[in-house]
Scaffold this motif. Structure first.
Motif, mmCIF file in Angstrom:
data_model
loop_
_atom_site.group_PDB
_atom_site.id
_atom_site.type_symbol
_atom_site.label_atom_id
_atom_site.label_comp_id
_atom_site.label_asym_id
_atom_site.label_seq_id
_atom_site.Cartn_x
_atom_site.Cartn_y
_atom_site.Cartn_z
ATOM 1 N N LEU A 220 8.986 4.300 -18.897
ATOM 2 C CA LEU A 220 7.063 3.747 -19.011
ATOM 3 C C LEU A 220 7.510 3.191 -17.159
ATOM 4 O O LEU A 220 7.434 3.445 -16.563
ATOM 5 C CB LEU A 220 6.992 2.090 -19.688
ATOM 6 N N ASN A 221 9.183 2.716 -16.712
ATOM 7 C CA ASN A 221 9.544 1.841 -15.672
ATOM 8 C C ASN A 221 9.968 3.028 -14.328
ATOM 9 O O ASN A 221 10.107 2.646 -13.578
ATOM 10 C CB ASN A 221 10.919 1.138 -15.600
ATOM 11 N N ARG B 38 2.312 -5.122 -19.362
ATOM 12 C CA ARG B 38 2.910 -5.693 -20.627
ATOM 13 C C ARG B 38 3.983 -5.468 -20.665
ATOM 14 O O ARG B 38 5.166 -6.181 -20.682
ATOM 15 C CB ARG B 38 2.858 -5.226 -22.401
ATOM 16 N N ASN B 39 5.113 -4.069 -20.106
ATOM 17 C CA ASN B 39 6.115 -3.802 -20.606
ATOM 18 C C ASN B 39 6.971 -3.542 -18.886
ATOM 19 O O ASN B 39 7.999 -3.053 -18.757
ATOM 20 C CB ASN B 39 6.316 -3.030 -21.376
ATOM 21 N N ARG B 40 6.145 -2.719 -18.191
ATOM 22 C CA ARG B 40 6.843 -1.776 -16.862
ATOM 23 C C ARG B 40 7.725 -3.671 -15.542
ATOM 24 O O ARG B 40 6.422 -4.433 -16.176
ATOM 25 C CB ARG B 40 5.845 -1.577 -16.127
ATOM 26 N N PRO C 153 4.807 -2.173 -9.606
ATOM 27 C CA PRO C 153 3.347 -1.586 -9.859
ATOM 28 C C PRO C 153 2.911 -0.375 -9.060
ATOM 29 O O PRO C 153 2.085 0.274 -9.464
ATOM 30 C CB PRO C 153 3.060 -2.601 -10.461
ATOM 31 N N HIS C 154 3.072 -0.443 -7.324
ATOM 32 C CA HIS C 154 2.312 0.346 -6.655
ATOM 33 C C HIS C 154 3.641 1.553 -6.759
ATOM 34 O O HIS C 154 2.269 2.175 -5.593
ATOM 35 C CB HIS C 154 3.024 -0.828 -5.051
ATOM 36 N N TYR C 155 4.368 1.668 -7.412
ATOM 37 C CA TYR C 155 4.621 3.476 -7.477
ATOM 38 C C TYR C 155 4.025 3.562 -8.721
ATOM 39 O O TYR C 155 4.907 4.559 -9.602
ATOM 40 C CB TYR C 155 6.331 2.989 -7.839
ATOM 41 N N PHE C 156 2.768 3.322 -8.993
ATOM 42 C CA PHE C 156 2.984 4.166 -10.601
ATOM 43 C C PHE C 156 0.757 3.869 -10.491
ATOM 44 O O PHE C 156 0.350 3.542 -9.957
ATOM 45 C CB PHE C 156 2.848 2.632 -11.330
ATOM 46 N N LYS C 157 0.857 5.383 -11.162
ATOM 47 C CA LYS C 157 -1.201 5.912 -10.685
ATOM 48 C C LYS C 157 -1.409 6.890 -11.252
ATOM 49 O O LYS C 157 -0.232 6.779 -12.366
ATOM 50 C CB LYS C 157 -1.047 6.074 -9.711
ATOM 51 N N ILE C 158 -2.172 6.632 -12.904
ATOM 52 C CA ILE C 158 -3.403 7.211 -13.511
ATOM 53 C C ILE C 158 -3.978 7.913 -13.287
ATOM 54 O O ILE C 158 -4.719 6.667 -11.959
ATOM 55 C CB ILE C 158 -3.703 5.531 -14.925
ATOM 56 N N PHE C 159 -4.319 9.100 -13.539
ATOM 57 C CA PHE C 159 -5.185 9.785 -13.374
ATOM 58 C C PHE C 159 -6.018 10.757 -14.310
ATOM 59 O O PHE C 159 -5.306 11.038 -15.307
ATOM 60 C CB PHE C 159 -4.960 11.405 -12.450
ATOM 61 N N ILE C 160 -7.211 10.202 -14.228
ATOM 62 C CA ILE C 160 -8.862 10.080 -15.354
ATOM 63 C C ILE C 160 -9.580 11.479 -15.082
ATOM 64 O O ILE C 160 -10.035 11.367 -14.252
ATOM 65 C CB ILE C 160 -8.482 9.050 -15.821
#
Length: 740
Positions: free
Chosen positions: A450-451, A479-481, A485-492
């Motif tokens: 996750l990290n 909860r865990n990262r 967080p700015h280096y994390f993205k979810i594409f749906i």
């Protein structure tokens, strides 16, 4: 006495009643025809038809119960009711059981009048849903006979995608020199609508009227085809297959001199049917005197871009090269278009997630992606992150890249993918895993990576599953990262437009209420964004790549795009050469922004350095005669001297290092794209003197080695200046010095 008076009155000459009913029918028909183009028509039908149908149905039951009160049914209420109900239903399909009504009622003028009136209303109510459709088709034929506009857009079949594209054509094409035509086929529901029956009142015809109303709102035309698939025979002309489909009238319209540009769309969700229709069109063989050979005919087929589509695409190019037809084929791959949407937006490029060092054009952080679901969109997502995630690391080597693919049948999927992309078989950067999303193993694995995750693509094929999966992953990250967080993205991925708003609501909620994470939820791939004139008809991705290549060709002395395209139209080997050239052209355009960001184009503090870098770019020798100079070299020394000349910039060591790293990044991207297209290196360890550079049939290429290795092999080193040329164009584009 009063009853007798009415009975005598009703038993007058029936001519008056016939005239009255005929007049009423004409008035009602005129009203209906007048309402064909009015949006209120369908709403009126939807609101009132069930109430009216129920009243007529009950009236029919009462009439038939009176008429069947005889012999075995007399006094038997249950039998009477069932018989009357069945006969009442049949009134709506213009069937009468009057012959079974007791004879005494046949002589009762009042009963017969009411019976005739109710039967007429039942048939009229069924027909009212069909008459507008018939009238609209008549109107469309009348318009087509007088058609003078040079462009005609033909949608073969009615689908959500077709309507969205048609609506976008209306929005974007303001010149009014075109008409839109929809061809209704049995697969659109006409097979069930061709005979009128009671269920029309509650389902099929209401839907049909809604579609017709939508067509009317677009001011489009409508014709009906008697078959859903085009006939496929050898040596058959377009005239023949349209005749088989019952559209001889349409061919006469298409053959008019006034119509110059014809675009035919097969955009239904049934991709197999789309391909069959498209293949029938591109296999036509027109007579030499056919008026269709003088027209521009383009076919657009909605399908995943598989090997069969490749055959169709280049088959159409081959047929045109022989002068046997004038049909070109474009595959409309919604999965590919959904990723193009991301490629067109530099915000979503991996370069923004590796903390680039603009003083060296290198990446400081690894790039990691998770792809959940490996449908067509999943495959395109893998291609995107694998190609656009290539960077030079701080140590001068390739920056660490990892792509995890989570799918149900990982082993089978992996083997299938490796068969088409053999270079991935021993590639540790791509890993297929098969965990259930609800298993302990998956959550333990996910927490472990996750990290490191930068991109998560959720494309399971179902919007609600996507929504649930994305929410679970996002909550787990909250909860865990522990990393930024700015280096994390979810594409749906959005598949069905009816769920699009729910996906957007979810993204808006998390993006707006959790600002410390930034806008890290992105919904992409909505049909209304994919099926546009710009992306489907104009094929903006292709147009951009043509513009980029033509600048490159002018800079390097190569042939222009169209000349190359025509020269690679005949043989299978040429088609393969063209395929990899076109794919590389498009990637070069999209990747231009990545190179500019690595060079610091957006950094205010780097503005002066970027301007100096542009000045350095201008010092590299003009490559117009580069190929000619190489051809004149007689010794390896002369050859190497020419190569060095065109790899030389006048500038500082830092500037030259930046440009070399950008060229190196470009070469890494090129190699990644070659792997994605199924190519493998020609040699495990190529040496100077090895003659073979590429084989487009075996899909082997000698340049699929590091740029450092290329510098040691004369035959390969001569391609390095072309990498520099691509870099130069990208930086000049970013600075606004070159406009596409």
């Amino acid at each position: 006495m009063h009853s007798l008076h009415i009975d005598q009155y009703l038993q007058m000459d029936t001519t008056g009643y016939r005239v009255l009913i005929s007049v009423l029918a004409i008035i009602v028909s005129i009203i209906i025809l007048n309402k064909v183009n009015k949006t209120k028509l369908n709403h009126f039908i939807s609101d009132k038809v069930k109430f009216l149908a129920g009243g007529i149905f009950l009236s029919g039951i009462i009439l038939y119960m009176i008429g069947f009160w005889d012999e075995g049914s007399k006094g038997n209420i249950l039998t009477l009711f069932f018989r009357a109900s069945l006969s009442s239903l049949e009134m709506f399909v213009s069937h009468s059981d009057l012959i079974e009504v007791r004879h005494s009622m046949h002589e009762n003028a009042l009963y017969m009048f009411v019976f005739a009136l109710v039967h007429f209303l039942a048939v009229l109510l069924s027909a009212i849903l069909i008459i507008p459709l018939i009238a609209y088709i008549w109107h469309s034929k009348s318009v087509l006979r007088k058609l003078r506009t040079p462009r005609l857009f033909i949608f073969w079949g009615e689908s959500t995608s077709s309507f969205m594209l048609a609506e976008d054509i209306i929005r974007t094409q303001k010149d009014n020199n075109y008409r839109i035509l929809f061809l209704e086929t049995p697969s659109d529901g006409k097979g069930s609508d061709s005979s009128i029956h009671f269920t029309h009142l509650f389902s099929g015809s209401l839907v049909k009227n809604e579609r017709m109303e939508r067509i009317a709102n677009l001011r489009a035309l409508l014709l009906s085809s008697k078959v859903s698939l085009l006939k496929r025979d050898n040596e058959q002309s377009l005239k023949d297959i349209l005749s088989y489909a019952g559209l001889s009238f349409l061919y006469k319209c298409l053959a008019k001199d006034t119509i110059k540009d014809i675009k035919i769309f097969f955009l239904s969700s049934d991709q197999e049917m789309n391909r069959k229709n498209a293949s029938a069109l591109i296999s036509t063989t027109e007579p030499k005197d056919s008026p269709m050979l003088k027209k521009k005919v383009e076919v657009y087929c909605h399908s995943f871009y598989n090997d069969l589509c490749v055959v169709y695409s280049y088959g159409s190019l081959y047929m045109r090269s022989l002068g046997k037809n004038n049909v070109s084929l474009s595959i409309v791959d919604s999965a590919r278009l959904s990723i193009v949407e991301l490629k067109n937006n530099p915000i979503h490029h991996p370069v923004n997630y590796v903390n680039p060092d603009t003083t060296t054009a290198t990446a400081r952080k690894p790039f990691t992606a998770l792809i959940v679901g490996f449908d067509e969109s999943g495959e395109e997502a893998l291609k995107f992150v694998y190609e656009f995630g290539c960077f030079v690391g701080a140590d001068g080597k390739k920056n660490p890249l990892k792509c995890y693919v989570l799918c149900a049948n990982a082993e089978g999927t992996k083997n299938r993918y490796y068969l088409a992309h053999p270079s991935f078989a021993n590639n540790p950067e791509v890993e297929f895993i098969s965990f259930s999303k609800n298993s302990k193993e998956f959550h333990a694995w996910e927490k472990n990576v996750l990290n490191d995750l930068n991109f998560v693509f959720v494309n399971t094929g179902d919007d609600m599953t996507n929504l649930g999966m994305a929410t679970d992953i996002l909550h787990l990250a909250h909860r865990n990262r522990t990393t930024d967080p700015h280096y994390f993205k979810i594409f749906i991925r959005s598949y069905d437009i009816k769920y699009y708003n729910e996906l957007c609501d979810m993204a808006t909620y998390y993006n707006n209420t959790n600002p410390e994470w930034g806008e890290n939820v992105v919904v992409f791939g909505c049909k209304k964004d994919l099926f546009t004139y710009k992306s489907v008809v104009n094929q903006q991705a292709v147009m951009d790549s043509i513009a980029f290549y033509n600048v490159f060709a002018k800079m390097t002395g190569c042939e222009d795009w169209m000349t190359r395209y025509k020269n690679l139209s005949r043989t299978y080997a040429q088609h393969q050469e063209l395929a990899y050239s076109l794919n590389q052209d498009m990637s070069n355009y999209w990747h231009a922004r990545t190179k500019a960001l690595l060079a610091g184009v957006n950094n205010t503090s780097d503005k002066e350095r970027f301007e100096q870098l542009l000045q350095c770019v201008a010092t590299r020798p003009d490559m117009t005669h580069y190929a000619e100079e190489l051809a004149q070299c007689k010794t390896p020394e002369e050859h190497n001297a020419v190569v060095r000349k065109y790899c030389t910039y006048q500038g500082t060591d830092e500037q030259r290092q930046i440009l070399f790293n950008l060229a190196k990044t470009e070469h890494m991207r090129w190699c990644a794209m070659m792997e994605i297209m199924g190519y493998t290196p020609y040699y495990e360890d190529i040496q100077d003197g090895d003659a073979r550079i590429k084989d487009t049939i075996k899909k082997k290429h000698s340049c699929m080695v590091s740029i450092e290795k290329m510098q040691t092999v004369s035959s390969l080193s001569e391609t390095i200046p072309y990498d520099y040329a691509v870099v130069d164009i990208c930086l000049q584009m970013a600075a606004g010095l070159i406009h596409m």
